[in-house]
Design a protein around this motif. Structure first.
Motif, PDB file in Angstrom:
ATOM      1  N   GLU A 171      53.949  23.728  44.879  1.00 11.72           N
ATOM      2  CA  GLU A 171      53.542  25.120  44.694  1.00 11.72           C
ATOM      3  C   GLU A 171      53.795  25.581  43.265  1.00 11.72           C
ATOM      4  OE1 GLU A 171      54.534  29.547  46.570  1.00 11.72           O
ATOM      5  OE2 GLU A 171      55.235  27.730  47.584  1.00 11.72           O
ATOM      6  N   VAL A 172      54.961  25.220  42.730  1.00 10.71           N
ATOM      7  CA  VAL A 172      55.311  25.621  41.364  1.00 10.71           C
ATOM      8  C   VAL A 172      54.403  24.929  40.348  1.00 10.71           C
ATOM      9  CG1 VAL A 172      57.098  25.513  39.580  1.00 10.71           C
ATOM     10  CG2 VAL A 172      57.702  26.175  41.917  1.00 10.71           C
ATOM     11  N   LEU A 173      54.134  23.637  40.563  1.00 12.43           N
ATOM     12  CA  LEU A 173      53.277  22.888  39.641  1.00 12.43           C
ATOM     13  C   LEU A 173      51.847  23.442  39.635  1.00 12.43           C
ATOM     14  CD1 LEU A 173      54.452  19.220  40.347  1.00 12.43           C
ATOM     15  CD2 LEU A 173      54.928  20.590  38.329  1.00 12.43           C
ATOM     16  N   GLU A 174      51.390  23.897  40.783  1.00 10.78           N
ATOM     17  CA  GLU A 174      50.046  24.468  40.878  1.00 10.78           C
ATOM     18  C   GLU A 174      49.950  25.759  40.067  1.00 10.78           C
ATOM     19  OE1 GLU A 174      46.185  24.798  41.643  1.00 10.78           O
ATOM     20  OE2 GLU A 174      47.376  23.092  42.349  1.00 10.78           O
ATOM     21  N   GLN A 175      51.049  26.506  39.974  1.00 12.03           N
ATOM     22  CA  GLN A 175      51.069  27.784  39.259  1.00 12.03           C
ATOM     23  C   GLN A 175      51.316  27.623  37.763  1.00 12.03           C
ATOM     24  OE1 GLN A 175      54.097  30.168  41.108  1.00 12.03           O
ATOM     25  NE2 GLN A 175      53.200  30.013  43.149  1.00 12.03           N
ATOM     26  N   THR A 176      51.688  26.417  37.331  1.00 12.54           N
ATOM     27  CA  THR A 176      52.100  26.199  35.939  1.00 12.54           C
ATOM     28  C   THR A 176      50.976  25.611  35.098  1.00 12.54           C
ATOM     29  OG1 THR A 176      54.368  25.767  36.706  1.00 12.54           O
ATOM     30  CG2 THR A 176      53.813  25.091  34.453  1.00 12.54           C
ATOM     31  N   PRO A 177      50.529  26.300  34.047  1.00  6.99           N
ATOM     32  CA  PRO A 177      49.544  25.716  33.125  1.00  6.99           C
ATOM     33  C   PRO A 177      50.121  24.455  32.489  1.00  6.99           C
ATOM     34  CG  PRO A 177      49.787  28.078  32.756  1.00  6.99           C
ATOM     35  CD  PRO A 177      50.897  27.670  33.676  1.00  6.99           C
ATOM     36  N   VAL A 178      49.306  23.455  32.286  1.00 10.82           N
ATOM     37  CA  VAL A 178      49.802  22.178  31.776  1.00 10.82           C
ATOM     38  C   VAL A 178      50.433  22.337  30.396  1.00 10.82           C
ATOM     39  CG1 VAL A 178      47.629  21.475  30.673  1.00 10.82           C
ATOM     40  CG2 VAL A 178      49.206  19.730  31.552  1.00 10.82           C
ATOM     41  N   GLY A 179      49.961  23.304  29.619  1.00  2.00           N
ATOM     42  CA  GLY A 179      50.512  23.523  28.290  1.00  2.00           C
ATOM     43  C   GLY A 179      51.921  24.074  28.291  1.00  2.00           C
ATOM     44  N   LYS A 180      52.410  24.551  29.440  1.00  2.00           N
ATOM     45  CA  LYS A 180      53.765  25.089  29.554  1.00  2.00           C
ATOM     46  C   LYS A 180      54.784  24.019  29.925  1.00  2.00           C
ATOM     47  CE  LYS A 180      52.685  29.427  28.789  1.00  2.00           C
ATOM     48  NZ  LYS A 180      53.175  30.138  27.584  1.00  2.00           N
ATOM     49  N   LEU A 181      54.328  22.801  30.132  1.00  2.00           N
ATOM     50  CA  LEU A 181      55.244  21.720  30.507  1.00  2.00           C
ATOM     51  C   LEU A 181      56.061  21.258  29.312  1.00  2.00           C
ATOM     52  CD1 LEU A 181      53.220  19.346  32.864  1.00  2.00           C
ATOM     53  CD2 LEU A 181      55.285  20.624  33.441  1.00  2.00           C
ATOM     54  N   TRP A 182      57.298  20.911  29.572  1.00  2.00           N
ATOM     55  CA  TRP A 182      58.192  20.339  28.560  1.00  2.00           C
ATOM     56  C   TRP A 182      57.607  19.010  28.088  1.00  2.00           C
ATOM     57  CZ3 TRP A 182      63.031  17.078  29.764  1.00  2.00           C
ATOM     58  CH2 TRP A 182      63.820  16.940  28.618  1.00  2.00           C
ATOM     59  N   GLY A 183      57.359  18.878  26.793  1.00  2.00           N
ATOM     60  CA  GLY A 183      56.828  17.638  26.246  1.00  2.00           C
ATOM     61  C   GLY A 183      55.323  17.642  26.030  1.00  2.00           C
TER      62      GLY A 183
END
Length: 419
Positions: A171-183
């Motif tokens: 659920e959290v990953l679905e809400q998170t834009p890929v550009g906000k990921l660490w790395g």
């Protein structure tokens, strides 16, 4: 399971510990020479103060909203950070200090989701009770997921978020834009968007690992595995030894005198050499650089640097001063208004790896004893208590810090008084 503990609005929160009257007021901290806004409380963010904005551009906004403004106090921030990191050892023997305000810790794998949440809540409450700093706690199976959990902890109003269950992770990953990921940086985001049509962190999780490696190198492959709950980034419990140490600051006012430049360079070298000796390292090369202010278009512009390889590695401030003075004389030109000067100690290697010198070994041994004595005095009484005789106490080149708070925790002369 891994927890990421992050101090909220770290610089601003450090200032509030000793100035509780600003707890509900907007607070900002300025960069070197009081140039730009580099830290903001939540209240400051709410009124539209942006990170990196030049201070002179927002003075009217600051005055209207009665914003508390502080100059950077790195001595205070460094000591408060050390207290937080030391406190985390109470909750786990395995602590990786990631930055001045963030740390990963290892947790027991046999707890329930509810128990993880309660543990995170306890960490948050104890850090605030012991040190006075608010923290957010994110708990998850991997470091990448713990970063995401911490991001959610800052948003949910509770300051704690755990992601043990895979359904919550999805659920959290679905809400998170890929550009906000660490790395995942700006260019990596563009590649994923354009070449794969990936917009969310969940979509990246199910990207073929080999494709991820081809597209984003081994770093991308590791991120994919971490999103799937497989640990690829272990805790780094022993800090990695530095390869280089640099020390430089912009001057509060432009410098036109060679002697002032040399004094500033001596000051920065003393700090850099002290850091090097604390890690039991020696430098095998030295670089000195200087520059004028490129933003002052009406001034003559000049910048230069020069490097010298040492005949024998050393961490002696006295020996390094001879080299830096020689290098400065080679690149310094009269007639310019200089904005900064600095020193870069390069080719660092463990001190115990140094071989005996064919010439001057006895003098080098005396130097090592002298440096040890200087470091003991500095550790006990603070920096600047004892200097080389040529250094002036006036320090025309010091940074501008008109709103700097006292060093409450490290200087007895500036300790907080209760009346």
């Amino acid at each position: 399971m891994i927890a990421l503990i992050d101090v909220n609005n770290f610089y601003a929160s450090c200032e509030r510990v000793f100035a509780p009257q600003f707890r509900n007021r907007p607070v900002v901290v300025l960069s070197n020479n009081d140039g730009c806004v580099i830290a903001r409380s939540n209240e400051a963010k709410a009124i539209g103060l942006n990170m990196g904005t030049p201070f002179f551009k927002v003075q009217s906004l600051i005055k209207t909203h009665k914003v508390a403004v502080f100059s950077s106090n790195y001595t205070l921030y460094g000591d408060m950070s050390a207290r937080v990191m030391e406190s985390l050892n109470y909750f786990s023997p395995e602590v990786e200090i990631y930055s001045i305000d963030e740390a990963f810790i290892s947790l027991d794998n046999n707890l329930t989701a509810s128990e993880y949440f309660q543990l995170g809540k306890k960490i948050k409450e104890k850090i605030y009770q012991w040190i006075g700093l608010p923290v957010s706690v994110g708990i998850a199976p991997t470091k990448t997921l713990a970063k995401l959990a911490n991001r959610m902890a800052k948003r949910n109003g509770l300051g704690v978020f755990e992601m043990r269950e895979e359904s919550i992770q999805e659920e959290v990953l679905e809400q998170t834009p890929v550009g906000k990921l660490w790395g995942i940086g700006r260019q990596s985001k563009k590649k994923l968007n354009k070449l794969c049509g990936i917009e969310t962190a969940r979509e990246l999780k199910y990207l073929d690992r080999r494709h991820a490696r081809k597209l984003l190198t081994v770093t991308g492959a590791r991120i994919v595995e971490e999103l799937r709950g497989n640990k690829c980034l272990p805790l780094e419990l022993v800090p990695v030894l530095k390869k280089n140490i640099c020390c430089s600051r912009s001057f509060g006012t432009p410098i036109t005198d060679y002697r002032d430049m040399k004094e500033a360079l001596d000051f920065y070298l003393t700090n850099a050499a002290l850091k090097m000796r604390k890690q039991n390292l020696s430098a095998s090369a030295v670089n000195v650089f200087l520059a004028t202010n490129r933003f002052r278009k009406n001034d003559l512009q000049y910048s230069n640097s020069v490097t010298s390889k040492l005949s024998s590695p050393t961490n002696s401030t006295r020996e390094l001063r001879r080299v830096t003075h020689h290098l400065l004389s080679k690149i310094y030109l009269e007639g310019y208004k200089y904005k900064n000067v600095g020193v870069l100690l390069m080719g660092l290697e463990p001190e115990e790896a140094n071989t005996k010198r064919l010439f001057g070994e006895s003098e080098h041994i005396k130097d090592k004893r002298l440096m040890k004595s200087l470091d003991i005095i500095t550790e006990r009484f603070g920096k600047g208590v004892i200097d080389f005789g040529v250094q002036s106490k006036e320090k025309k080149w010091e940074m501008k810090a008109e709103r700097k708070s006292p060093r409450y925790t490290t200087n007895l002369a500036e300790i907080l008084e209760i009346k």
